[in-house]
Motif scaffolding. Structure first.
Motif, short mmCIF file in Angstrom:
data_model
loop_
_atom_site.label_atom_id
_atom_site.label_comp_id
_atom_site.label_asym_id
_atom_site.label_seq_id
_atom_site.Cartn_x
_atom_site.Cartn_y
_atom_site.Cartn_z
N GLU A 195 -6.47 -4.07 -13.91
CA GLU A 195 -6.21 -5.01 -12.82
C GLU A 195 -5.80 -4.27 -11.56
O GLU A 195 -6.25 -4.61 -10.45
N ARG A 196 -4.96 -3.25 -11.68
CA ARG A 196 -4.53 -2.49 -10.50
C ARG A 196 -5.70 -1.74 -9.87
O ARG A 196 -5.81 -1.68 -8.63
N ILE A 197 -6.55 -1.16 -10.68
CA ILE A 197 -7.73 -0.45 -10.15
C ILE A 197 -8.65 -1.44 -9.45
O ILE A 197 -9.21 -1.15 -8.37
N HIS A 198 -8.80 -2.62 -10.03
CA HIS A 198 -9.63 -3.67 -9.40
C HIS A 198 -9.06 -4.07 -8.05
O HIS A 198 -9.79 -4.22 -7.06
N GLN A 199 -7.73 -4.25 -7.98
CA GLN A 199 -7.09 -4.64 -6.72
C GLN A 199 -7.19 -3.53 -5.68
O GLN A 199 -7.38 -3.81 -4.50
N ARG A 200 -7.08 -2.29 -6.12
CA ARG A 200 -7.22 -1.17 -5.19
C ARG A 200 -8.62 -1.17 -4.56
O ARG A 200 -8.78 -0.96 -3.35
N LYS A 201 -9.61 -1.38 -5.39
CA LYS A 201 -11.00 -1.37 -4.92
C LYS A 201 -11.27 -2.58 -4.01
O LYS A 201 -11.96 -2.47 -2.99
N LYS A 202 -10.69 -3.72 -4.36
CA LYS A 202 -10.93 -4.94 -3.60
C LYS A 202 -10.23 -4.93 -2.25
O LYS A 202 -10.80 -5.31 -1.23
N LEU A 203 -8.97 -4.48 -2.23
CA LEU A 203 -8.17 -4.56 -1.00
C LEU A 203 -8.28 -3.31 -0.13
O LEU A 203 -7.97 -3.37 1.06
N GLY A 204 -8.67 -2.19 -0.72
CA GLY A 204 -8.81 -0.96 0.06
C GLY A 204 -7.49 -0.53 0.68
O GLY A 204 -6.47 -0.43 0.01
N GLU A 205 -7.50 -0.33 2.00
CA GLU A 205 -6.31 0.14 2.70
C GLU A 205 -5.20 -0.92 2.73
O GLU A 205 -4.04 -0.60 3.00
N LYS A 206 -5.53 -2.17 2.46
CA LYS A 206 -4.54 -3.24 2.47
C LYS A 206 -3.73 -3.29 1.16
O LYS A 206 -2.78 -4.05 1.06
N TYR A 207 -4.16 -2.51 0.21
CA TYR A 207 -3.46 -2.52 -1.09
C TYR A 207 -2.05 -1.95 -0.92
O TYR A 207 -1.86 -0.89 -0.31
N ILE A 208 -1.05 -2.64 -1.43
CA ILE A 208 0.34 -2.19 -1.36
C ILE A 208 0.70 -1.53 -2.68
O ILE A 208 0.69 -2.18 -3.74
N GLN A 209 1.00 -0.23 -2.61
CA GLN A 209 1.28 0.51 -3.84
C GLN A 209 2.57 0.04 -4.48
O GLN A 209 3.58 -0.17 -3.82
N LYS A 210 2.53 -0.13 -5.80
CA LYS A 210 3.70 -0.53 -6.57
C LYS A 210 4.70 0.62 -6.63
O LYS A 210 4.33 1.80 -6.57
N GLU A 211 5.97 0.29 -6.75
CA GLU A 211 7.02 1.31 -6.79
C GLU A 211 7.27 1.78 -8.23
O GLU A 211 8.31 1.52 -8.84
N ASP A 212 6.26 2.42 -8.79
CA ASP A 212 6.38 3.03 -10.10
C ASP A 212 5.39 4.18 -10.20
O ASP A 212 4.45 4.29 -9.40
N LEU A 213 5.62 5.06 -11.15
CA LEU A 213 4.81 6.27 -11.26
C LEU A 213 3.40 5.97 -11.74
O LEU A 213 2.47 6.71 -11.45
N LEU A 214 3.23 4.92 -12.51
CA LEU A 214 1.90 4.54 -12.97
C LEU A 214 0.97 4.32 -11.80
O LEU A 214 -0.17 4.82 -11.77
N ASP A 215 1.44 3.61 -10.78
CA ASP A 215 0.59 3.35 -9.62
C ASP A 215 0.33 4.61 -8.82
O ASP A 215 -0.73 4.77 -8.21
N PHE A 216 1.30 5.52 -8.82
CA PHE A 216 1.07 6.81 -8.15
C PHE A 216 -0.08 7.55 -8.81
O PHE A 216 -0.97 8.08 -8.13
N TYR A 217 -0.07 7.60 -10.13
CA TYR A 217 -1.15 8.29 -10.84
C TYR A 217 -2.50 7.63 -10.58
O TYR A 217 -3.52 8.31 -10.43
N LEU A 218 -2.52 6.30 -10.53
CA LEU A 218 -3.78 5.60 -10.30
C LEU A 218 -4.35 5.90 -8.92
O LEU A 218 -5.56 5.80 -8.71
N GLY A 219 -3.48 6.27 -7.98
CA GLY A 219 -3.93 6.62 -6.64
C GLY A 219 -4.22 8.09 -6.44
O GLY A 219 -4.75 8.49 -5.41
N ASP A 220 -3.86 8.92 -7.43
CA ASP A 220 -4.10 10.35 -7.33
C ASP A 220 -5.59 10.64 -7.50
O ASP A 220 -6.26 10.02 -8.35
N PRO A 221 -6.16 11.56 -6.71
CA PRO A 221 -7.60 11.86 -6.80
C PRO A 221 -8.06 12.20 -8.21
O PRO A 221 -9.18 11.87 -8.61
N HIS A 222 -7.20 12.84 -9.00
CA HIS A 222 -7.57 13.23 -10.35
C HIS A 222 -7.80 12.01 -11.24
O HIS A 222 -8.59 12.06 -12.18
N PHE A 223 -7.12 10.89 -10.94
CA PHE A 223 -7.19 9.72 -11.81
C PHE A 223 -8.04 8.58 -11.24
O PHE A 223 -8.16 7.53 -11.87
#
Length: 483
Positions: free
Chosen positions: A230-258
């Motif tokens: 769901e978070r990956i879907h929201q990132r793709k859908k909202l693009g730059e408007k996506y507000i990153q969650k305050e947890d490490l899981l969301d940080f990893y999902l935004g890292d180029p490696h992941f």
């Protein structure tokens, strides 16, 4: 005659084998302490009483010195030479040395083929946890209070708790789970982030099985995969408007490696490997430190009043909702924690392997390439040059320096130097120490305000020692509600 010939042959073979295996020490090398038993060397005396063995060797041969243990020469550095090892991280490989004893990376690579180096993990902890403590403070307090209520309860009558490390690990696990995975995943994810993960992880290494860790991975995938998708879907859908969650899981999902569009088993294994590693390190170390501090407080009635008064004053000023500034005011509690860390330090730890051709210490002693080096931790922790003639006494106030003009300087528990290497030093200094110390202070603050805590024995219970490592006592602690 046949028996005599066989005996002579065995004796000859043993003698030749001993000559072949006997350690060779070059002229300028650190001294190899003499031993009397071939093959065994210093192994027996070291295992029997490592503290006295290392102390006597240091007193007689100086530092660094070497012992013949488990069929290999191991060098030990003391208070004068340890910093030279810790500061030269480019040629002293800590990760390989740890893996040689406890193959953590190898185990994680079963699930994570591209397991990042510990340098990557250290950067993540520094940038995404320690540097953002303000964001997590209210959540840390909330989860710690929930854990205290759940595992210790009201204690309206004095109640004895034994082996408190189990409960403390669960209390510590809640804020860790919150920061790593977010509030929505705390409850289900505690099914693998709790005390059993450590026991099962150790057990699987000795049983050469992966049942326990595979079970934790399966739990992680089952609970987290829908949220990750769901978070990956929201990132793709909202693009730059996506507000990153305050947890490490969301940080990893935004890292180029992941970054990915497909959340398959391999992708979830990657996430599991990284997050499980952070869980393993943070909960184990923090629980151990909290346990020691709790026993050191509970066994010393002379400290109770002034520490309680400090906590009560801060509680009243903050209306029960702590900020980072409030925690910084807990000077007496911080001194207790730092002195507890000093006095409970491991006998010897922080293994390294020299990767350069050789290394020469400032005193002229050398060691060759491939040499295993351990830090004799207690030589620094109980050194009279650092702490005076009272170095063997438990004195929290030693960490506050008073000057004639009335000014005082407090060296906090997060401060590393050559006299305090609990969190290592140099580039290897633990980046998670700021989060760990703050979590310990908040937990103790809440516990001390709520309960009268004392040891069942009425004295300071000694630590458990396993090889050269120390662990809190399993004896009883008595909790009684203050109100």
């Amino acid at each position: 005659m046949d028996y005599v010939e066989i005996f002579c042959l065995l004796f000859f073979v043993t003698f030749i084998f001993n000559l072949i295996k006997r350690p060779r020490i070059n002229a300028n090398e650190s001294p190899l302490v003499p031993y009397h038993i071939p093959f065994i060397g210093h192994t027996y005396s070291f295992l029997k009483d490592p503290e006295n063995c290392l102390r006597e060797c240091k007193e007689k041969y100086g530092e660094p010195f070497s012992l013949y243990i488990f069929g290999t020469v191991v060098t030990f550095t003391g208070s004068e030479t340890s910093t030279e090892v810790l500061k030269n991280s480019a040629i002293f490989d800590f990760h390989s040395a740890v893996d040689k004893i406890f193959p953590i990376s190898s185990v994680f690579r079963i699930f994570n083929k591209k397991f990042h180096s510990l340098e990557f993990t250290a950067r993540v902890v520094h940038e995404e946890i320690s540097s953002k403590l303000n964001l997590y403070f209210s959540r840390i307090q909330k989860e710690i209070l929930f854990g205290i209520e759940k595992y210790f309860g009201k204690c309206e009558e004095p109640k004895v708790f034994r082996n408190t490390s189990h409960m403390l690990s669960r209390i510590i696990a809640r804020p860790v789970a919150n920061i790593l995975l977010g509030e929505c995943l705390i409850t289900p994810m505690l099914s693998f982030i709790h005390r059993s993960f450590h026991t099962s992880f150790i057990t699987l290494l000795f049983k050469f099985g992966l049942v326990s860790i595979v079970g934790h991975r399966d739990t992680f995938v089952k609970r987290c995969k829908p949220i990750v998708e769901e978070r990956i879907h929201q990132r793709k859908k909202l693009g730059e408007k996506y507000i990153q969650k305050e947890d490490l899981l969301d940080f990893y999902l935004g890292d180029p490696h992941f970054k990915t569009d497909v959340v398959d088993d391999q992708y979830m294994d990657e996430l599991f490997g990284h997050l499980y590693w952070l869980v393993f390190v943070s909960i184990n170390a923090t629980t151990k430190a909290l346990g020691f501090a709790l026993f050191d407080y509970a066994g010393r009635p002379e400290l109770w009043d002034e520490i309680y008064e400090e906590q009560l004053k801060i509680h009243n000023e903050s209306n029960g909702i702590l900020s980072t500034e409030d925690v910084h005011k807990m000077v007496k509690l911080d001194c207790l924690i730092k002195e507890s860390l000093r006095c409970s330090t491991d006998i010897a730890a922080l293994p390294h392997i020299l990767t350069d051709n050789s290394f020469t210490f400032s005193n002229g002693a050398t060691i060759p390439k491939g040499r295993e080096v351990y830090v004799y931790m207690r030589d620094s922790a109980f050194n009279n040059n650092f702490f005076g003639e009272t170095s063997n006494e438990f004195q929290p106030k030693r960490h506050i320096t008073s000057y004639p003009n009335g000014k005082t300087i407090h060296l906090p528990a997060t401060k590393v130097d050559k006299s305090f290497i609990t969190f290592v030093g140099g580039k290897r200094a633990c980046p998670g120490r700021f989060f760990a110390i703050n979590e310990i202070k908040i937990a103790l603050h809440k516990l001390i305000l709520r309960y009268k805590i004392r040891t069942e024995s009425g004295k300071v219970d000694p630590a458990r020692i396993i090889l050269t490592l120390t662990y809190p006592s399993n004896s009883g602690l008595i909790f009684e509600n203050r109100n």
